[in-house]
Design a protein around this motif. Sequence first.
Motif, mmCIF file in Angstrom:
data_model
loop_
_atom_site.group_PDB
_atom_site.id
_atom_site.type_symbol
_atom_site.label_atom_id
_atom_site.label_comp_id
_atom_site.label_asym_id
_atom_site.label_seq_id
_atom_site.Cartn_x
_atom_site.Cartn_y
_atom_site.Cartn_z
ATOM 1 N N ASN A 132 0.810 -1.220 0.000
ATOM 2 C CA ASN A 132 0.000 0.000 0.000
ATOM 3 C C ASN A 132 0.841 1.266 0.000
ATOM 4 O OD1 ASN A 132 0.304 -0.805 3.104
ATOM 5 N ND2 ASN A 132 0.075 1.418 2.996
ATOM 6 N N HIS A 133 0.214 2.343 -0.457
ATOM 7 C CA HIS A 133 0.733 3.685 -0.245
ATOM 8 C C HIS A 133 -0.296 4.418 0.619
ATOM 9 C CE1 HIS A 133 3.400 2.364 -3.461
ATOM 10 N NE2 HIS A 133 4.231 3.244 -2.970
ATOM 11 N N ARG A 134 -0.605 5.663 0.339
ATOM 12 C CA ARG A 134 -1.535 6.405 1.195
ATOM 13 C C ARG A 134 -2.949 6.459 0.634
ATOM 14 N NH1 ARG A 134 1.234 12.049 2.576
ATOM 15 N NH2 ARG A 134 -0.822 12.301 3.541
ATOM 16 N N GLU A 135 -3.050 6.407 -0.691
ATOM 17 C CA GLU A 135 -4.348 6.634 -1.330
ATOM 18 C C GLU A 135 -5.406 5.611 -0.923
ATOM 19 O OE1 GLU A 135 -1.066 8.195 -3.920
ATOM 20 O OE2 GLU A 135 -1.489 6.356 -2.829
ATOM 21 N N GLU A 136 -4.966 4.397 -0.630
ATOM 22 C CA GLU A 136 -5.914 3.318 -0.335
ATOM 23 C C GLU A 136 -6.733 3.554 0.931
ATOM 24 O OE1 GLU A 136 -2.195 1.245 -2.041
ATOM 25 O OE2 GLU A 136 -2.742 3.114 -1.025
ATOM 26 N N PHE A 137 -6.330 4.536 1.731
ATOM 27 C CA PHE A 137 -7.023 4.801 2.994
ATOM 28 C C PHE A 137 -7.948 6.005 2.911
ATOM 29 C CE2 PHE A 137 -3.236 2.392 3.771
ATOM 30 C CZ PHE A 137 -3.668 1.404 4.623
ATOM 31 N N ARG A 138 -8.150 6.514 1.699
ATOM 32 C CA ARG A 138 -9.042 7.648 1.494
ATOM 33 C C ARG A 138 -10.394 7.142 1.016
ATOM 34 N NH1 ARG A 138 -4.247 11.104 -1.527
ATOM 35 N NH2 ARG A 138 -2.887 11.185 0.330
ATOM 36 N N ALA A 139 -11.428 7.486 1.747
ATOM 37 C CA ALA A 139 -12.747 6.891 1.544
ATOM 38 C C ALA A 139 -13.336 7.200 0.168
ATOM 39 C CB ALA A 139 -13.701 7.364 2.629
ATOM 40 N N ILE A 140 -14.011 6.192 -0.368
ATOM 41 C CA ILE A 140 -14.834 6.338 -1.571
ATOM 42 C C ILE A 140 -16.249 5.944 -1.172
ATOM 43 C CG2 ILE A 140 -15.270 5.547 -3.918
ATOM 44 C CD1 ILE A 140 -12.315 4.808 -4.118
ATOM 45 N N ARG A 141 -17.151 6.895 -1.209
ATOM 46 C CA ARG A 141 -18.539 6.634 -0.811
ATOM 47 C C ARG A 141 -18.602 5.942 0.567
ATOM 48 N NH1 ARG A 141 -21.523 8.025 -5.135
ATOM 49 N NH2 ARG A 141 -20.579 7.840 -7.197
ATOM 50 N N ASN A 142 -17.843 6.495 1.491
ATOM 51 C CA ASN A 142 -17.829 6.050 2.879
ATOM 52 C C ASN A 142 -17.241 4.651 3.067
ATOM 53 O OD1 ASN A 142 -18.317 7.005 5.525
ATOM 54 N ND2 ASN A 142 -20.045 5.584 5.740
ATOM 55 N N GLN A 143 -16.501 4.193 2.095
ATOM 56 C CA GLN A 143 -15.817 2.910 2.220
ATOM 57 C C GLN A 143 -14.323 3.117 1.997
ATOM 58 O OE1 GLN A 143 -17.751 -0.715 0.585
ATOM 59 N NE2 GLN A 143 -19.193 0.693 -0.381
ATOM 60 N N ILE A 144 -13.505 2.401 2.785
ATOM 61 C CA ILE A 144 -12.058 2.508 2.678
ATOM 62 C C ILE A 144 -11.566 1.435 1.704
ATOM 63 C CG2 ILE A 144 -9.865 2.462 3.918
ATOM 64 C CD1 ILE A 144 -11.683 4.735 4.798
ATOM 65 N N PRO A 145 -10.971 1.810 0.575
ATOM 66 C CA PRO A 145 -10.522 0.815 -0.398
ATOM 67 C C PRO A 145 -9.655 -0.276 0.207
ATOM 68 C CG PRO A 145 -10.435 2.989 -1.383
ATOM 69 C CD PRO A 145 -10.793 3.190 0.062
ATOM 70 N N TYR A 146 -8.746 0.075 1.089
ATOM 71 C CA TYR A 146 -7.842 -0.930 1.660
ATOM 72 C C TYR A 146 -8.624 -2.023 2.383
ATOM 73 C CZ TYR A 146 -3.461 -2.657 3.697
ATOM 74 O OH TYR A 146 -2.365 -3.422 4.033
ATOM 75 N N GLN A 147 -9.628 -1.613 3.132
ATOM 76 C CA GLN A 147 -10.465 -2.606 3.820
ATOM 77 C C GLN A 147 -11.186 -3.501 2.825
ATOM 78 O OE1 GLN A 147 -11.824 0.818 6.737
ATOM 79 N NE2 GLN A 147 -13.014 -1.038 7.055
ATOM 80 N N ARG A 148 -11.683 -2.915 1.743
ATOM 81 C CA ARG A 148 -12.402 -3.709 0.742
ATOM 82 C C ARG A 148 -11.476 -4.714 0.076
ATOM 83 N NH1 ARG A 148 -16.455 -5.242 1.223
ATOM 84 N NH2 ARG A 148 -17.264 -5.225 -0.903
ATOM 85 N N TYR A 149 -10.223 -4.318 -0.190
ATOM 86 C CA TYR A 149 -9.277 -5.271 -0.762
ATOM 87 C C TYR A 149 -9.093 -6.469 0.166
ATOM 88 C CZ TYR A 149 -7.917 -1.655 -4.116
ATOM 89 O OH TYR A 149 -7.917 -0.712 -5.104
ATOM 90 N N ILE A 150 -8.930 -6.191 1.444
ATOM 91 C CA ILE A 150 -8.742 -7.282 2.408
ATOM 92 C C ILE A 150 -9.972 -8.180 2.450
ATOM 93 C CG2 ILE A 150 -8.402 -7.845 4.850
ATOM 94 C CD1 ILE A 150 -6.796 -5.261 5.119
ATOM 95 N N GLU A 151 -11.157 -7.569 2.475
ATOM 96 C CA GLU A 151 -12.393 -8.332 2.628
ATOM 97 C C GLU A 151 -12.776 -9.105 1.367
ATOM 98 O OE1 GLU A 151 -14.067 -5.012 5.826
ATOM 99 O OE2 GLU A 151 -14.844 -5.067 3.774
#
Length: 299
Positions: free
Chosen positions: A176-195
């Motif tokens: 990861n870098h930093r962008e993955e932790f910036r919310a898109i429609r109230n969801q964190i991309p990094y969390q979605r990748y993990i899930e």
Amino acid sequence: MNRRNFLKATAVTAAASTVAPGNLLNAMPAGKMQTIKKKIGIQLYSLREDMAKNRDATLEEVAKMGYSFIETYGYANGKFFDLTPKEFSQRLAGLGMKMTSSHTGFGVYTNDTAEAWDAVKKNMTDTREAGSKWIVQAGYPGTRYNEISQVEKLADTFNRIGELAKQHGLKFGYHNHREEFRAIRNQIPYQRYIELTDPALVAFQMDIGHVANEMADYRAYLTLYPGRFGCLHIRDTNVKSKVAIEMGRGHVELEDVFNLFRTAGVEDYYVEQEEYTYTPLESLKMCYDYLAAAAFVKW
């Protein structure tokens, strides 16, 4: 998990951060622990200018510092730093080091063709021939995504790459870098990748410094997604200036990170330093010495 619930969950991490990693050192007398070399790895991008000027001399300096494990960058034309996989492996072995991970990229994200997947396979074959254990996507494959549907598509591609890596005797990770932790429609991309990715196929190489600079709780992730972080990038940073600093001089709670190794599933870790107070070689030596001397770094 949505952003609000995740932020609430971070309150549970403090108690969990006292878990110590399990390893053979725990059963050894204190006197003998001093003689065991820790498994400290280095991402060679930390010394990119030195590597470009004199590859062999730089590798010799890395070995003298004490680093044992190498993570590469810039795989191209079937070679690592202009050496074939076998040549590079032998060069490292002669210095008492081993390549255990490769940072790379793949064209399949935007070019889902047989030819692009063949290139992935060639990359993996060469990475395995060099003796590596990990093959790691070195960050977002392009510009930051703006829709969750793009995140979901990328997660599916990660699963496909992970399956292919498994077939080649490798483990696939995402850095990861930093962008993955910036919310898109109230969801964190990094969390979605993990899930959305298969734990048996995809690991997450968390870069602790990048997470800290984005003011996200790295300890919460390591706790709430157990076993998903097979390898880590260890770095320190000043979260006010967002500039990396030598180990132990910044705001990252490194002891908490190492104490969560068992929970997180960490198998390997690599020092990465991209900004320096001293020369790059001096900074990397300081980082190694700090970790080698730290009592909380058990292996």
